[in-house]
Design an enzyme around this catalytic site. Sequence first.
Site, mmCIF file in Angstrom:
data_model
loop_
_atom_site.group_PDB
_atom_site.id
_atom_site.type_symbol
_atom_site.label_atom_id
_atom_site.label_comp_id
_atom_site.label_asym_id
_atom_site.label_seq_id
_atom_site.Cartn_x
_atom_site.Cartn_y
_atom_site.Cartn_z
ATOM 1 C CE LYS A 88 5.219 -1.375 12.462
ATOM 2 N NZ LYS A 88 5.254 -2.706 11.538
ATOM 3 C CD GLN A 89 2.132 1.307 10.235
ATOM 4 O OE1 GLN A 89 3.194 0.675 10.482
ATOM 5 N NE2 GLN A 89 1.644 1.726 8.900
ATOM 6 C CD GLU A 94 2.405 -3.773 9.643
ATOM 7 O OE1 GLU A 94 1.925 -4.198 8.516
ATOM 8 O OE2 GLU A 94 3.419 -3.658 9.993
ATOM 9 C CD1 TRP A 149 0.455 -0.368 2.989
ATOM 10 C CD2 TRP A 149 -0.966 1.169 3.581
ATOM 11 N NE1 TRP A 149 1.206 0.236 4.539
ATOM 12 C CE2 TRP A 149 -0.120 0.967 4.658
ATOM 13 C CE3 TRP A 149 -1.884 2.242 3.742
ATOM 14 C CZ2 TRP A 149 -0.094 1.940 5.785
ATOM 15 C CZ3 TRP A 149 -2.057 2.816 4.753
ATOM 16 C CH2 TRP A 149 -1.294 2.851 5.789
ATOM 17 C CG ASP A 150 4.705 0.896 1.707
ATOM 18 O OD1 ASP A 150 3.693 0.038 2.087
ATOM 19 O OD2 ASP A 150 5.486 1.160 2.530
#
Length: 689
Positions: free
Chosen positions: A496-497, A428, A298-299
Amino acid sequence: MADGEGDPGVFTATALPEDPRLLPTVTNAFLGTRVFRDILHAAGVYSGAAGDTHRADVPSPLGLRMAAPGARSPAESFTLNTWTGTFSHTIQSPGYTASHQLYAHHSLVHLMAFSVTIRRLDGSTHPVTVQLRSLFLPQSQDLHLSPGPDFQGAHYIYGQTLVPEVEGGPRPTVHMLWTPIPQSLTLGGEERERRWEFLTAVAGSEEEAKRSYSAGLSLLAAGSLHRSHVRAWAALRRGCSVELDGPPALRQALHGCLYYLLSAVPPRDSPGVPFHGISPGGLSNGTRGEDYWGHVFWDQDTWMFPNILLLHPGAARAILQYRIRTLEGARRNAREQGCEGAKFPWESAATGREVCPEEIYGAQEIHVTGDVLVAFEQYYCTTQDQKLFREDGGWELVEAVAQYWCSRMVWSEEEQLYHIRGVMPPDEYHSQVDNSAYTNAVARRSLNFATDMARDLLLPVPEEWEHCARKIKVPFDEERKYHPEYDGYSPGEPVKQADVVLLGFPLMHPMSAEVRRNDLEMYEPVTDPAGPAMTWSMFAVGWLELKDVQRAWSQLEKCFSNITEPFKVWVENSDGSGAVNFLTGMGGFLQVVLFGFTGFRITKSRLLFDPAFPDEITKLKVSSISYLGNRLEVTITRQEIRLEVTETSRAPPAPALEAVLESGQRFPLWEGQSVSFPPAPGWIQRSAS
């Protein structure tokens, strides 16, 4: 952020980083390598089955390094010039200089080249010798290579990858021609200066490799090979120019990001060459065990694509065509999960089948399917290119994604809403959760776009699409006025992000400014400071949206711990772990500039703007924003917004545009005439007249 001096687009050092992963990359749409490395990669050439599939190592004749025998501690410098797309190594010795230049030709994408120039600085007449130290061997752990007959002075090898990605599937073939490289070069006693040129051509067929090598030789004979590369690269840089007045480190980071990301896109004049997607570490990385094996995530669609779309819609289209080409693999993934339609893989290589080595991500991180469709939606809203959808496979992909989401949902009698259960969100650290806010919001957006697209194409709209979009649950805490990350999320749990903050941007999920602020406040302190580099850019965009500009700046500053010196190569995590040449982080950083500082938002019929600068920045100029077939120069200062249509498509004819302010003021945008007004929220749209 350290201060810098001189040209912000030229990075020079007198020593190389100790970690070779942090050396700069030279890349075009088809070939990539890291400087001084003995392997290169070719786009779409993977070896290994399923989770073991990785970019096939192609032996590289380009990875040599000059040395000056007998010279005592010669002065050395290493330069990456982002304006010319060229890396150089210079040795300065008493009496002479030796310079080595390396580049991946931007328009001849099957060609890489280097030159060595020795120039005498004094009146001496003794020979000058420079050694060329190389680890090159014409063999590979991933390819069965055989030698062929020399061609126009070049050596030739060819062969197939060892193991196909899927059983019975194709094994790509590589053909390589290269100029033989001596162990040393000598400037004769009577010579003042001499240049030696070396070519490497790599392609999927013998014919293409020979054609590219011959084209390179012809340009060499005319003395214009490097110049032709620089001209093509400079044209791309001009067309994608982004400049800002601000701290030197910020300007350097901006030019570094543009260099590495634009190196990965196809040239403007190559519509016939299939594009193979962009992996987090780019084409230069991705050997087995490195940079996620060169897989596409997906980056590409969420973090890199929006920047490419605004600056270079032709390259954005090529990225979407990669997803269309892998649609059959995505359909197979969906069937294996017991679903309809198409499920795009968490990690994609050549076929669209899931190639993630760890099953949990491929099975649960399904938001990627919606992320792919958001890119298609952004492209359609920005270009109105119906041909992609009517004739080139785009509609089949849109329809398949909508079918997937409808089949993946289950109806909750208790809540009278659709649920998506057992997923991993972008965060994640959590898996097997129900109703990830981000996953469900991107599923809703997929279905809404599929519905709108069907109507634009005059196709029937399945009632199920609209019903599922209307009735899918996106968790919301009415008491605290924020979005829990998933059912059962407890405030304060580590994340995480960037996850829920992506609801505000890029998803533009409907919410009040209060809720947007609460989401940022809730997740900023619990997001892992050691998490991946793109995270802080999305917090920065959120705070810019709310006009808390200094808080945005403090988030943007966190990105600098992921930028390494001296060549501005990003690392995924600030401790240096994870992917290197981390284009995902660079994509997030560029979105702060292109969407955060400008306030640009792509909607169905408008390109919104609402600028916001932190104190450190005084001016932003984007030379070529593409919108509905028009190219706009956009200049924003604290005093004014200045817009000018610099180019208009003639075939098909682009519509006339106008800028409209929220106050109601309208400004027609005619080609070649600039308009300006004090900074205020507004939008660009088709002219009403």
